[in-house]
Design a protein around this motif. Structure first.
Motif, short mmCIF file in Angstrom:
data_model
loop_
_atom_site.label_atom_id
_atom_site.label_comp_id
_atom_site.label_asym_id
_atom_site.label_seq_id
_atom_site.Cartn_x
_atom_site.Cartn_y
_atom_site.Cartn_z
N ASN A 68 31.82 -12.77 3.59
CA ASN A 68 31.53 -11.51 2.87
C ASN A 68 31.53 -11.74 1.36
O ASN A 68 30.67 -11.25 0.64
N HIS A 69 32.53 -12.51 0.90
CA HIS A 69 32.62 -12.76 -0.54
C HIS A 69 31.44 -13.56 -1.07
O HIS A 69 31.04 -13.40 -2.24
N ILE A 70 30.87 -14.42 -0.22
CA ILE A 70 29.68 -15.18 -0.65
C ILE A 70 28.55 -14.19 -0.98
O ILE A 70 27.91 -14.27 -2.04
N LEU A 71 28.36 -13.22 -0.09
CA LEU A 71 27.29 -12.23 -0.33
C LEU A 71 27.66 -11.30 -1.49
O LEU A 71 26.78 -10.86 -2.24
N ASP A 72 28.97 -11.04 -1.64
CA ASP A 72 29.40 -10.21 -2.79
C ASP A 72 29.00 -10.88 -4.11
O ASP A 72 28.46 -10.24 -5.01
N VAL A 73 29.29 -12.18 -4.20
CA VAL A 73 28.98 -12.88 -5.47
C VAL A 73 27.47 -12.95 -5.67
O VAL A 73 26.97 -12.73 -6.78
N ALA A 74 26.75 -13.23 -4.57
CA ALA A 74 25.28 -13.28 -4.69
C ALA A 74 24.74 -11.94 -5.20
O ALA A 74 23.89 -11.90 -6.10
N ALA A 75 25.27 -10.84 -4.65
CA ALA A 75 24.81 -9.51 -5.07
C ALA A 75 25.19 -9.26 -6.54
O ALA A 75 24.42 -8.66 -7.30
N LEU A 76 26.36 -9.75 -6.93
CA LEU A 76 26.77 -9.57 -8.34
C LEU A 76 25.86 -10.37 -9.27
O LEU A 76 25.52 -9.90 -10.36
N TYR A 77 25.49 -11.58 -8.86
CA TYR A 77 24.56 -12.38 -9.67
C TYR A 77 23.30 -11.56 -9.97
O TYR A 77 22.85 -11.48 -11.11
N LEU A 78 22.75 -10.95 -8.91
CA LEU A 78 21.52 -10.17 -9.12
C LEU A 78 21.83 -8.90 -9.92
O LEU A 78 21.05 -8.50 -10.79
N ALA A 79 22.99 -8.29 -9.62
CA ALA A 79 23.32 -7.02 -10.28
C ALA A 79 23.51 -7.16 -11.79
O ALA A 79 23.21 -6.23 -12.54
#
Ligand code: AQP
Length: 326
Positions: free
Chosen positions: A56-67
């Motif tokens: 889950n945290h992997i996708l959290d960081v990926a989403a933050l990168y884009l955000a």
């Protein structure tokens, strides 16, 4: 164009220290550099992680990168374990590094807490980090100040290998922000702001609600002399708040201090609350839109392919150089 590489561990609670020290640079650099941004999940498992939480945290960081504004059309975004060259090069570099060098690293000393025997990954973490960087023939590594020593080690290893086998690696340079390079904990301005600190008011996470941002800043440790000036030695708490203000606003820290001269700590804190809330609002909004989108996983798959192609070229060169395989 110069090539940039950096990464963030998917260990939760990405905070304004991570953002102002490293992530903010990622966005700025993509305009005139070839940028590769990694989610370093193999680094995360140097300490035990719950497998489902890690994913889950992997996708959290990926989403933050884009955000925060990293554009996958301009930059490569991918997960470290999707490119096997990181672990492979990590081993080659381990064989070109000394235990004495690794046991001298301040982060190792802090994280191993003086125990006699600790997980080997804690010791070899900086070698894997060197592999991450050297795998992409990186010129520039935007990171916070706490990574300075690890960048130096990466350079030392690259120079050592190049001395034996000319032109094997590009020797990279670290890139550090003037204001955000070392954001300190709000409750203890002598320690750096950190994801793993237990006290939630020690940090502001990028996804914190406005109320939590306000609470954490309003209760931040200052001092009793009441004067607002930038003096990290004598006034670490106030200086940390000025520094955070400067990093968010882009104003020089001296100008920020001058703006608050003669005012009270309450004024500084109130204005900082507004500045932080305003800066984080669009990130939170973007994050909500992106986090559960299919596009997110597609971006990571595409990023892994593009990063893997660059990494494979380096690994072929490294295998040929060291005489690995036949
Ligand atoms: N307090 C900080 N100020 C400025 N930059 C910081 N960085 C970390 N803390 C600060 C920078 O953030 C980037 C990503 O860090 P990381 O995910 O690799 O993990 P870290 O350095 O171990 O971060 P934490 O928050 O301190 O986690 P824990 O508590 O696990 O040790 C890096 O560029 C780092 O320099």
């Amino acid at each position: 164009m110069k090539r940039v590489f950096s990464g963030v561990q998917p260990t939760g609670n990405i905070h304004i220290g991570n953002y102002l020290g490293a992530l903010k640079q990622f966005v700025d650099l993509q305009e005139d550099h070839e940028c590769i941004y990694c989610i370093v999940d193999e680094h995360a498992i140097t300490l035990p992680q719950d497998p489902q939480e890690l994913r889950n945290h992997i996708l959290d960081v990926a989403a933050l990168y884009l955000a925060i504004g990293i554009d996958p059309k301009k930059s490569i975004i991918f997960v470290q374990s999707d490119v096997s060259g990181h672990a492979e090069l990590g081993w080659v570099l381990c064989c070109n590094c000394y235990t004495g060098e690794l046991s001298r690293m301040t982060q190792f000393k802090a994280k191993s807490g003086g125990q006699e025997s600790v997980g080997t990954g804690l010791l070899t973490y900086p070698v894997l980090m060197a592999a991450d960087i050297l795998l992409y023939d990186t010129d520039v590594v935007p990171v916070g100040n706490d990574q300075k020593q690890h960048i130096e080690l990466c350079r030392d290893i690259a120079i050592r290998v190049n001395h034996r086998f000319k032109d094997t690696f590009v020797v990279p340079e670290g890139r550090f922000m003037k204001a955000g390079a070392r954001i300190m904990a709000l409750d203890d301005p002598t320690a750096k702001m950190s994801k793993s600190a237990e006290a939630i008011h020690s940090r502001i996470s990028l996804l914190d609600e406005d109320n939590k941002i306000k609470k954490s800043i309003m209760r931040a440790t200052t001092d009793s002399d009441g004067e607002i000036r930038f003096d990290p030695e004598a006034k670490p708490g106030v200086s940390n708040l000025l520094n955070i203000y400067s990093a968010f606003s882009g104003e020089e820290v001296e100008a920020v201090a001058a703006h608050f001269a003669g005012k009270g700590y309450g004024d500084l804190k109130k204005e900082l609350v507004a500045v932080a809330q305003e800066a984080l609002a669009p990130i939170k909004k973007n994050y909500e839109e992106i986090r559960h989108s299919e596009e997110l996983k597609m971006t990571l798959r595409d990023g892994a392919e593009r990063a893997g192609a660059i990494a494979e070229k380096t690994m072929k060169r490294v295998r040929d150089t060291f005489g690995l395989g036949f």
